[in-house]
Design a protein around this motif. Structure first.
Motif, PDB file in Angstrom:
ATOM      1  N   SER A   1       0.826  -1.209   0.000  1.00 13.55           N
ATOM      2  CA  SER A   1       0.000   0.000   0.000  1.00 13.55           C
ATOM      3  C   SER A   1       0.859   1.256   0.000  1.00 13.55           C
ATOM      4  CB  SER A   1      -0.939   0.002   1.214  1.00 13.55           C
ATOM      5  OG  SER A   1      -1.843  -1.073   1.170  1.00 13.55           O
ATOM      6  N   ILE A   2       1.872   1.281   0.868  1.00 11.75           N
ATOM      7  CA  ILE A   2       2.764   2.448   0.918  1.00 11.75           C
ATOM      8  C   ILE A   2       3.552   2.563  -0.379  1.00 11.75           C
ATOM      9  CG2 ILE A   2       4.727   3.494   2.106  1.00 11.75           C
ATOM     10  CD1 ILE A   2       3.727   2.143   4.677  1.00 11.75           C
ATOM     11  N   LEU A   3       4.026   1.418  -0.882  1.00 12.09           N
ATOM     12  CA  LEU A   3       4.780   1.430  -2.138  1.00 12.09           C
ATOM     13  C   LEU A   3       3.926   1.967  -3.279  1.00 12.09           C
ATOM     14  CD1 LEU A   3       7.155   0.768  -3.948  1.00 12.09           C
ATOM     15  CD2 LEU A   3       6.499  -1.647  -3.873  1.00 12.09           C
ATOM     16  N   LEU A   4       2.695   1.497  -3.387  1.00 12.71           N
ATOM     17  CA  LEU A   4       1.822   1.965  -4.465  1.00 12.71           C
ATOM     18  C   LEU A   4       1.461   3.434  -4.288  1.00 12.71           C
ATOM     19  CD1 LEU A   4       0.240   1.382  -7.005  1.00 12.71           C
ATOM     20  CD2 LEU A   4      -1.619   0.449  -5.607  1.00 12.71           C
ATOM     21  N   SER A   5       1.415   3.911  -3.040  1.00 16.83           N
ATOM     22  CA  SER A   5       1.050   5.305  -2.803  1.00 16.83           C
ATOM     23  C   SER A   5       2.046   6.278  -3.426  1.00 16.83           C
ATOM     24  CB  SER A   5       0.917   5.575  -1.299  1.00 16.83           C
ATOM     25  OG  SER A   5       2.182   5.625  -0.664  1.00 16.83           O
ATOM     26  N   PHE A   6       3.356   5.959  -3.366  1.00 20.83           N
ATOM     27  CA  PHE A   6       4.317   6.864  -4.009  1.00 20.83           C
ATOM     28  C   PHE A   6       4.702   6.406  -5.408  1.00 20.83           C
ATOM     29  CE2 PHE A   6       7.265   4.003  -1.710  1.00 20.83           C
ATOM     30  CZ  PHE A   6       8.226   3.743  -2.669  1.00 20.83           C
ATOM     31  N   TYR A   7       4.555   5.117  -5.674  1.00 26.37           N
ATOM     32  CA  TYR A   7       4.795   4.589  -7.020  1.00 26.37           C
ATOM     33  C   TYR A   7       3.802   5.195  -8.000  1.00 26.37           C
ATOM     34  CZ  TYR A   7       6.481   0.809 -10.123  1.00 26.37           C
ATOM     35  OH  TYR A   7       7.072   0.081 -11.116  1.00 26.37           O
ATOM     36  N   SER A   8       2.569   5.397  -7.537  1.00 25.17           N
ATOM     37  CA  SER A   8       1.541   5.986  -8.396  1.00 25.17           C
ATOM     38  C   SER A   8       1.835   7.437  -8.727  1.00 25.17           C
ATOM     39  CB  SER A   8       0.160   5.878  -7.730  1.00 25.17           C
ATOM     40  OG  SER A   8       0.131   6.559  -6.488  1.00 25.17           O
ATOM     41  N   VAL A   9       2.617   8.111  -7.880  1.00 28.37           N
ATOM     42  CA  VAL A   9       3.027   9.489  -8.182  1.00 28.37           C
ATOM     43  C   VAL A   9       3.925   9.499  -9.413  1.00 28.37           C
ATOM     44  CG1 VAL A   9       4.298  11.502  -7.339  1.00 28.37           C
ATOM     45  CG2 VAL A   9       2.826  10.201  -5.773  1.00 28.37           C
ATOM     46  N   VAL A  10       4.902   8.584  -9.438  1.00 32.88           N
ATOM     47  CA  VAL A  10       5.779   8.463 -10.602  1.00 32.88           C
ATOM     48  C   VAL A  10       4.967   8.018 -11.816  1.00 32.88           C
ATOM     49  CG1 VAL A  10       7.854   7.371 -11.535  1.00 32.88           C
ATOM     50  CG2 VAL A  10       7.707   7.882  -9.084  1.00 32.88           C
ATOM     51  N   GLY A  11       4.052   7.068 -11.592  1.00 31.28           N
ATOM     52  CA  GLY A  11       3.170   6.641 -12.677  1.00 31.28           C
ATOM     53  C   GLY A  11       2.377   7.799 -13.251  1.00 31.28           C
ATOM     54  N   GLY A  12       1.940   8.702 -12.381  1.00 28.88           N
ATOM     55  CA  GLY A  12       1.215   9.884 -12.844  1.00 28.88           C
ATOM     56  C   GLY A  12       2.079  10.799 -13.698  1.00 28.88           C
ATOM     57  N   TRP A  13       3.334  10.989 -13.303  1.00 29.83           N
ATOM     58  CA  TRP A  13       4.250  11.790 -14.132  1.00 29.83           C
ATOM     59  C   TRP A  13       4.386  11.170 -15.527  1.00 29.83           C
ATOM     60  CZ3 TRP A  13       8.655  11.797  -9.921  1.00 29.83           C
ATOM     61  CH2 TRP A  13       8.281  12.649  -8.871  1.00 29.83           C
ATOM     62  N   ILE A  14       4.501   9.823 -15.556  1.00 34.47           N
ATOM     63  CA  ILE A  14       4.646   9.150 -16.852  1.00 34.47           C
ATOM     64  C   ILE A  14       3.400   9.346 -17.702  1.00 34.47           C
ATOM     65  CG2 ILE A  14       4.990   6.920 -17.986  1.00 34.47           C
ATOM     66  CD1 ILE A  14       6.539   6.027 -15.500  1.00 34.47           C
TER      67      ILE A  14
END
Length: 448
Positions: A97-110
């Motif tokens: 959950s924590i990993l996806l919370s900040f991973y999705s930020v990078v995903g959003g930039w992409i």
């Protein structure tokens, strides 16, 4: 008892598992570490560690999942009733959950950059791509909305279930990822002066193979396979009981190593051909590569291809991170799965908002030199994943019922069956020591 969710084939399971394992680290960080830590010498060590250390850990999660046919929390309860081992499943849920919370930020930039590339507004002659990325990551509306768009894509796929959602998407995205890699490698290797980049990436130099580089290779050998968060426990729970584990595990490991290799071959020749300095992390994708492709014929097309590749890799990892949480509460019910996807997807999105704002309005929230995004990354990478790997290794080595373990292992090849005692010894006494060393290195507690 198994839920109604099942992979339709071994290939579907392999592609989904490989997609979970192949993330941004294998593409934007690992190649540069290889190049600066001994080139081919480091890559050789990484391959040995990945097959010798990462593979046994991956098999451990596969064994837990397939033997019970249950998601992570229930799987540990099944194998170790009346104990607290099920908290390893909860640790995995928290980690993912924590990993996806900040991973999705990078995903959003992409997602943002991909849209810009498609519309032709990304590449402009003389543009300062560093300033563009700083503006993008600092803009609160763009950061949060793009993170939300990435989470929406993830939720929609996972809500459709294992067969119609995760497996079907992986069957499209994973072959697409490798096809795009081939296109980029061909383009990269046809550039004048590309040979210097190949030499930089692959030439063995054992003098640069430091103890720190060896420890990084150890850590990367299990981090790159998505082990430690119990994602693979959940994925393997959807396997048929008679499905062997050795060949899928080898396939996942092989695909991951190949992806890391292909990333280096695609990136470094192009960088050196155009006189660019190798970097890692967000700077590679959002600053350096746009500058590279701006100078190439059909640059807009190739940067779009590269961004699609990164988006595919990020999404397939995100599916598994959300799935472990959803599966724990869906209990095999399709209608309940959809509700849980939207509920926990929304919670994780909200959990990630402080990370999304870490480079703009939230940049002043810094503690011990790290913002919220950096602390989330540090907690997962340096603490929670190593702890998860350690506990899983000890669990299978000491707590997994011996009769069940032997029964699960009986379907493997003859040479694998003979090696069960050695495998258990590694899980009990070798891998825990390695994990502790990697943890101490990540915490800067080793004098190297």
């Amino acid at each position: 008892m198994k839920s109604g969710e099942q992979w339709t084939s071994r290939l579907g399971f392999i592609l989904a598992s490989a997609g979970s394992a192949i993330g941004l680290g294998a593409i934007w960080k690992f190649p540069n570490v290889v190049a600066t830590s001994g080139g081919g010498a480091f890559f050789l060590v990484f391959i040995l560690f990945t097959f010798g250390i990462g593979l046994p850990l991956l098999l451990a999660e596969f064994l837990i999942g397939r033997s019970t046919g249950k998601e992570a929390v229930s799987a540990y309860r099944d194998l170790a009733p009346n104990s607290r081992w099920h908290w390893v499943g909860y640790l995995g849920m928290a980690t993912c959950s924590i990993l996806l919370s900040f991973y999705s930020v990078v995903g959003g930039w992409i997602v943002l950059y991909f849209i810009r590339a498609i519309t032709g507004s990304l590449l402009t002659a003389g543009r300062d791509y560093g300033a563009l990325f700083d503006q993008t990551s600092a803009n609160p509306w763009e950061a949060v909305l793009s993170q939300g768009a990435f989470m929406l894509l993830t939720i929609v796929v996972v809500a459709r279930g294992v067969k119609q959602g995760i497996e079907k998407a992986s069957r499209i995205l994973m072959p697409g990822l490798f096809l795009l890699f081939v296109v980029l490698i061909i383009r990269s290797l046809t550039l004048p002066g590309m040979s210097e980049g190949l030499v930089y990436f692959l030439k063995p130099d054992f003098s640069r193979l430091s103890s720190e580089a060896l420890l990084y290779a150890l850590g990367q050998s299990f981090f790159c396979l998505s082990v430690g968060g119990s994602c693979m426990v959940t994925y393997s729970s959807y396997l048929q009981k008679n499905e062997p584990l050795g060949k899928p595990a080898l396939s996942v490991v092989g695909l991951n190593v190949m992806t890391s290799f292909m990333a280096g071959i695609a990136i470094f020749p192009a960088l050196f051909a155009l006189g660019m300095k190798p970097v890692e992390g967000p700077g590679l994708l959002f600053v350096t590569l746009p500058a590279v492709f701006e100078q190439l014929p059909y640059g807009s097309l190739f940067i779009t291809v590269f961004l699609a590749l990164f988006l595919f890799a990020t999404l397939t990892s995100a599916f598994s991170l959300l799935e472990i949480v959803v599966a724990a509460f869906a209990h095999g019910d399709a209608a309940r799965r959809k509700k849980m996807c939207w509920l926990f997807g929304t919670i994780i999105f909200m959990l990630g908002i402080p990370s999304a704002l870490s480079f703009g309005v939230g940049s002043d929230f810094v503690w011990l030199g790290r913002n919220v995004f950096a602390w989330a990354d540090f907690a997962v990478t340096n603490v929670m994943l190593p702890l998860g790997v350690l506990l899983i290794s000890v669990f299978v080595g000491f707590r997994f019922p011996r009769e069940r373990l032997q029964a699960e292992w009986s379907g493997e090849s003859a040479w694998a069956r003979k090696g069960l005692a050695l495998y258990v010894f590694m899980l009990r006494f070798v891998l825990p020591v390695i994990v502790v060393l990697v943890f101490m290195h990540g915490m800067n507690w080793l004098p190297i």
